[in-house]
Scaffold this motif. Structure first.
Motif, PDB file in Angstrom:
ATOM      1  N   TYR A   1       0.837  -1.207   0.000  1.00 34.20           N
ATOM      2  CA  TYR A   1       0.000   0.000   0.000  1.00 34.20           C
ATOM      3  C   TYR A   1       0.870   1.255   0.000  1.00 34.20           C
ATOM      4  CZ  TYR A   1      -2.663   3.870   2.008  1.00 34.20           C
ATOM      5  OH  TYR A   1      -3.198   5.110   2.255  1.00 34.20           O
ATOM      6  N   ALA A   2       1.906   1.259   0.853  1.00 35.87           N
ATOM      7  CA  ALA A   2       2.795   2.418   0.937  1.00 35.87           C
ATOM      8  C   ALA A   2       3.528   2.645  -0.381  1.00 35.87           C
ATOM      9  CB  ALA A   2       3.792   2.214   2.076  1.00 35.87           C
ATOM     10  N   LEU A   3       4.071   1.580  -0.957  1.00 36.37           N
ATOM     11  CA  LEU A   3       4.809   1.708  -2.219  1.00 36.37           C
ATOM     12  C   LEU A   3       3.907   2.174  -3.357  1.00 36.37           C
ATOM     13  CD1 LEU A   3       7.061  -1.486  -2.047  1.00 36.37           C
ATOM     14  CD2 LEU A   3       7.832   0.889  -1.864  1.00 36.37           C
ATOM     15  N   SER A   4       2.705   1.623  -3.443  1.00 35.89           N
ATOM     16  CA  SER A   4       1.794   2.018  -4.519  1.00 35.89           C
ATOM     17  C   SER A   4       1.374   3.480  -4.361  1.00 35.89           C
ATOM     18  CB  SER A   4       0.564   1.103  -4.540  1.00 35.89           C
ATOM     19  OG  SER A   4      -0.163   1.170  -3.326  1.00 35.89           O
ATOM     20  N   SER A   5       1.223   3.926  -3.115  1.00 29.23           N
ATOM     21  CA  SER A   5       0.892   5.334  -2.874  1.00 29.23           C
ATOM     22  C   SER A   5       2.048   6.229  -3.310  1.00 29.23           C
ATOM     23  CB  SER A   5       0.591   5.555  -1.393  1.00 29.23           C
ATOM     24  OG  SER A   5      -0.527   4.783  -0.973  1.00 29.23           O
ATOM     25  N   ALA A   6       3.281   5.803  -3.011  1.00 25.16           N
ATOM     26  CA  ALA A   6       4.453   6.576  -3.421  1.00 25.16           C
ATOM     27  C   ALA A   6       4.575   6.627  -4.940  1.00 25.16           C
ATOM     28  CB  ALA A   6       5.714   5.975  -2.805  1.00 25.16           C
ATOM     29  N   ILE A   7       4.261   5.524  -5.592  1.00 31.32           N
ATOM     30  CA  ILE A   7       4.331   5.486  -7.064  1.00 31.32           C
ATOM     31  C   ILE A   7       3.366   6.505  -7.665  1.00 31.32           C
ATOM     32  CG2 ILE A   7       3.837   4.070  -9.097  1.00 31.32           C
ATOM     33  CD1 ILE A   7       4.845   1.653  -7.403  1.00 31.32           C
ATOM     34  N   LYS A   8       2.154   6.567  -7.134  1.00 35.01           N
ATOM     35  CA  LYS A   8       1.179   7.544  -7.626  1.00 35.01           C
ATOM     36  C   LYS A   8       1.672   8.968  -7.392  1.00 35.01           C
ATOM     37  CE  LYS A   8      -2.726   4.451  -6.663  1.00 35.01           C
ATOM     38  NZ  LYS A   8      -3.915   4.229  -5.782  1.00 35.01           N
ATOM     39  N   TYR A   9       2.367   9.174  -6.285  1.00 35.20           N
ATOM     40  CA  TYR A   9       2.905  10.502  -5.960  1.00 35.20           C
ATOM     41  C   TYR A   9       4.025  10.892  -6.926  1.00 35.20           C
ATOM     42  CZ  TYR A   9       5.839  13.864  -3.402  1.00 35.20           C
ATOM     43  OH  TYR A   9       6.607  14.941  -3.041  1.00 35.20           O
ATOM     44  N   ILE A  10       4.886   9.941  -7.260  1.00 40.79           N
ATOM     45  CA  ILE A  10       6.048  10.237  -8.107  1.00 40.79           C
ATOM     46  C   ILE A  10       5.633  10.533  -9.550  1.00 40.79           C
ATOM     47  CG2 ILE A  10       8.190   9.295  -9.068  1.00 40.79           C
ATOM     48  CD1 ILE A  10       8.419   7.632  -6.461  1.00 40.79           C
ATOM     49  N   GLY A  11       4.717   9.731 -10.090  1.00 38.98           N
ATOM     50  CA  GLY A  11       4.291   9.939 -11.469  1.00 38.98           C
ATOM     51  C   GLY A  11       3.755   8.673 -12.107  1.00 38.98           C
ATOM     52  N   GLU A  12       3.544   8.712 -13.395  1.00 37.29           N
ATOM     53  CA  GLU A  12       3.009   7.566 -14.136  1.00 37.29           C
ATOM     54  C   GLU A  12       4.162   6.780 -14.754  1.00 37.29           C
ATOM     55  OE1 GLU A  12       0.092   8.745 -16.955  1.00 37.29           O
ATOM     56  OE2 GLU A  12      -1.283   9.562 -15.442  1.00 37.29           O
ATOM     57  N   PHE A  13       4.027   5.456 -14.724  1.00 36.15           N
ATOM     58  CA  PHE A  13       5.070   4.582 -15.245  1.00 36.15           C
ATOM     59  C   PHE A  13       4.466   3.550 -16.188  1.00 36.15           C
ATOM     60  CE2 PHE A  13       6.651   6.299 -11.298  1.00 36.15           C
ATOM     61  CZ  PHE A  13       7.931   6.691 -11.643  1.00 36.15           C
ATOM     62  N   ASP A  14       5.219   3.258 -17.252  1.00 40.54           N
ATOM     63  CA  ASP A  14       4.787   2.236 -18.205  1.00 40.54           C
ATOM     64  C   ASP A  14       5.089   0.836 -17.685  1.00 40.54           C
ATOM     65  OD1 ASP A  14       4.071   4.041 -20.532  1.00 40.54           O
ATOM     66  OD2 ASP A  14       6.142   4.639 -20.156  1.00 40.54           O
ATOM     67  N   VAL A  15       6.279   0.676 -17.114  1.00 37.24           N
ATOM     68  CA  VAL A  15       6.725  -0.643 -16.643  1.00 37.24           C
ATOM     69  C   VAL A  15       7.320  -0.501 -15.242  1.00 37.24           C
ATOM     70  CG1 VAL A  15       8.175  -2.651 -17.096  1.00 37.24           C
ATOM     71  CG2 VAL A  15       7.268  -1.324 -19.012  1.00 37.24           C
ATOM     72  N   ILE A  16       6.829  -1.322 -14.322  1.00 38.84           N
ATOM     73  CA  ILE A  16       7.380  -1.403 -12.968  1.00 38.84           C
ATOM     74  C   ILE A  16       8.010  -2.782 -12.822  1.00 38.84           C
ATOM     75  CG2 ILE A  16       6.853  -1.332 -10.495  1.00 38.84           C
ATOM     76  CD1 ILE A  16       4.398   0.391 -11.210  1.00 38.84           C
ATOM     77  N   LEU A  17       9.222  -2.833 -12.275  1.00 40.94           N
ATOM     78  CA  LEU A  17       9.925  -4.102 -12.120  1.00 40.94           C
ATOM     79  C   LEU A  17      10.360  -4.282 -10.667  1.00 40.94           C
ATOM     80  CD1 LEU A  17      11.221  -2.569 -14.941  1.00 40.94           C
ATOM     81  CD2 LEU A  17      11.803  -4.966 -15.330  1.00 40.94           C
ATOM     82  N   ALA A  18      10.402  -5.541 -10.242  1.00 39.07           N
ATOM     83  CA  ALA A  18      10.880  -5.881  -8.904  1.00 39.07           C
ATOM     84  C   ALA A  18      11.418  -7.295  -8.942  1.00 39.07           C
ATOM     85  CB  ALA A  18       9.746  -5.778  -7.877  1.00 39.07           C
ATOM     86  N   GLY A  19      12.251  -7.636  -7.974  1.00 44.11           N
ATOM     87  CA  GLY A  19      12.668  -9.028  -7.839  1.00 44.11           C
ATOM     88  C   GLY A  19      11.481  -9.877  -7.403  1.00 44.11           C
ATOM     89  N   THR A  20      11.535 -11.150  -7.702  1.00 42.80           N
ATOM     90  CA  THR A  20      10.410 -12.015  -7.332  1.00 42.80           C
ATOM     91  C   THR A  20      10.168 -12.025  -5.835  1.00 42.80           C
ATOM     92  OG1 THR A  20      11.957 -13.885  -7.333  1.00 42.80           O
ATOM     93  CG2 THR A  20      10.589 -13.590  -9.290  1.00 42.80           C
ATOM     94  N   GLN A  21      11.240 -11.980  -5.039  1.00 37.47           N
ATOM     95  CA  GLN A  21      11.105 -12.001  -3.588  1.00 37.47           C
ATOM     96  C   GLN A  21      12.384 -11.468  -2.963  1.00 37.47           C
ATOM     97  OE1 GLN A  21      10.575 -15.800  -4.894  1.00 37.47           O
ATOM     98  NE2 GLN A  21      11.690 -16.780  -3.231  1.00 37.47           N
ATOM     99  N   THR A  22      12.309 -11.186  -1.651  1.00 31.18           N
ATOM    100  CA  THR A  22      13.477 -10.686  -0.937  1.00 31.18           C
ATOM    101  C   THR A  22      14.040 -11.785  -0.053  1.00 31.18           C
ATOM    102  OG1 THR A  22      12.101  -9.844   0.877  1.00 31.18           O
ATOM    103  CG2 THR A  22      12.613  -8.327  -0.926  1.00 31.18           C
ATOM    104  N   VAL A  23      15.322 -11.716   0.235  1.00 34.28           N
ATOM    105  CA  VAL A  23      15.956 -12.771   1.015  1.00 34.28           C
ATOM    106  C   VAL A  23      15.586 -12.707   2.490  1.00 34.28           C
ATOM    107  CG1 VAL A  23      17.908 -13.009  -0.552  1.00 34.28           C
ATOM    108  CG2 VAL A  23      18.059 -11.373   1.332  1.00 34.28           C
ATOM    109  N   ASP A  24      15.065 -11.552   2.947  1.00 31.12           N
ATOM    110  CA  ASP A  24      14.691 -11.464   4.356  1.00 31.12           C
ATOM    111  C   ASP A  24      13.235 -11.808   4.610  1.00 31.12           C
ATOM    112  OD1 ASP A  24      13.763  -9.210   3.071  1.00 31.12           O
ATOM    113  OD2 ASP A  24      14.294  -7.818   4.668  1.00 31.12           O
ATOM    114  N   GLY A  25      12.379 -11.676   3.598  1.00 28.03           N
ATOM    115  CA  GLY A  25      10.965 -12.019   3.769  1.00 28.03           C
ATOM    116  C   GLY A  25      10.575 -13.261   2.993  1.00 28.03           C
ATOM    117  N   ASP A  26      11.019 -13.318   1.720  1.00 27.41           N
ATOM    118  CA  ASP A  26      10.842 -14.504   0.878  1.00 27.41           C
ATOM    119  C   ASP A  26       9.382 -14.852   0.622  1.00 27.41           C
ATOM    120  OD1 ASP A  26      12.259 -16.339  -0.665  1.00 27.41           O
ATOM    121  OD2 ASP A  26      11.961 -17.939   0.790  1.00 27.41           O
ATOM    122  N   THR A  27       8.472 -13.849   0.653  1.00 27.78           N
ATOM    123  CA  THR A  27       7.055 -14.150   0.420  1.00 27.78           C
ATOM    124  C   THR A  27       6.675 -14.082  -1.062  1.00 27.78           C
ATOM    125  OG1 THR A  27       6.344 -11.839   0.652  1.00 27.78           O
ATOM    126  CG2 THR A  27       6.483 -13.176   2.668  1.00 27.78           C
TER     127      THR A  27
END
Length: 267
Positions: free
Chosen positions: A104-130
């Motif tokens: 929720y926090a990240l998506s809110s920040a994305i809307k604040y920053i601007g519009e994006f065509d492509v958003i990328l992320a790693g599949t998971q993090t090594v500390d959460g792994d969800t």
């Protein structure tokens, strides 16, 4: 967007480099104090893919991370690798957020920053792994998503992706706006020198807070996190087994003696 030029956003996270996880017995949160911090490995693959796509389409790459202000050092490294600018979403209100509150926090920040065509992320993090944050961000934004990417190509305004599933590879065609999560084996990450990282100007990185973004604090932190950790415990290593050698008869006799000694069968 002019022509094929794309606005890319890469979600990245500073994670501890550890050999053993330590958890707070009361809060059940990961203890990070004193740990060396690194960029989450799969996020580097996501950034590398964004850089490769930018070479084909043109455009700009923005980095977004949520964490303490010192995460700006990670953003500098990402810019040294090929990104153009970065944001650090930081503040005490985010402490203790689970994947839903984080998304929720990240998506809110994305809307604040601007519009994006492509958003990328790693599949998971090594500390959460969800593996949950990327897809949840896409849901909050209401955009297309394709997860577990191992390869992607771009042609005629659309992306063709290969998804690495547990027992197969799936091909999809998706249009923008879209969020991709990228597997660690998708590409080779090239390291940059310390000197190049240190040469990156602080002016390319902006620290933003929940107040800047206009986030509902009730949906952040522990109060905004529906995940409940009921118990945490350290993994207990089991004793190694006993290898029985010799003929079948000798192995059976040895097994009987072991079972008798442990009181499993009568003497």
């Amino acid at each position: 967007m002019k022509g094929d030029e794309m606005e890319y956003l890469v979600l990245m996270k500073h994670v501890p480099k550890f050999t053993r996880v330590q958890l707070d017995p009361i809060t059940h949160n990961l203890l990070r104090d004193g740990m060396r911090m690194i960029i989450n490995p799969a996020d580097l693959n996501a950034l590398t893919l964004a850089i490769q796509l930018k070479r084909k389409t043109g455009g700009r790459i923005t980095i977004l991370t949520m964490g303490p202000e010192r995460s700006a050092d990670m953003v500098k490294e990402a810019i040294a690798m090929g990104a153009d600018r970065g944001y650090v979403l930081s503040g005490g209100a985010f402490r203790g957020s689970d994947t839903l509150a984080t998304s929720y926090a990240l998506s809110s920040a994305i809307k604040y920053i601007g519009e994006f065509d492509v958003i990328l992320a790693g599949t998971q993090t090594v500390d959460g792994d969800t593996g949950q944050v990327g897809p949840e961000v896409a849901e909050f934004l209401g955009i297309n998503q394709a997860t577990y990417l191992k390869d992607v190509s771009y042609k005629d305004g659309k992306f063709e992706v290969l998804r690495e599933l547990s027992s197969s590879v799936e091909k999809q065609r998706v249009s923008t706006p879209v969020l991709f999560t990228v597997v660690r084996e998708a590409n080779e990450v090239k390291k940059v020198s310390k000197e190049k990282i240190e040469s990156i100007s602080d002016s390319l990185i902006k620290i933003i807070s929940d107040e800047d973004v206009g986030i509902d604090k009730e949906q952040l932190g522990v109060s905004g996190s529906p995940t409940v950790v009921k118990e945490v415990f350290a993994h207990q290593n089991r004793a190694t087994g006993l290898l029985l050698e010799g003929s079948i008869e000798e192995q059976v006799n040895k097994l009987v003696e072991v079972l008798k000694a442990d009181g499993i069968i009568g003497r």
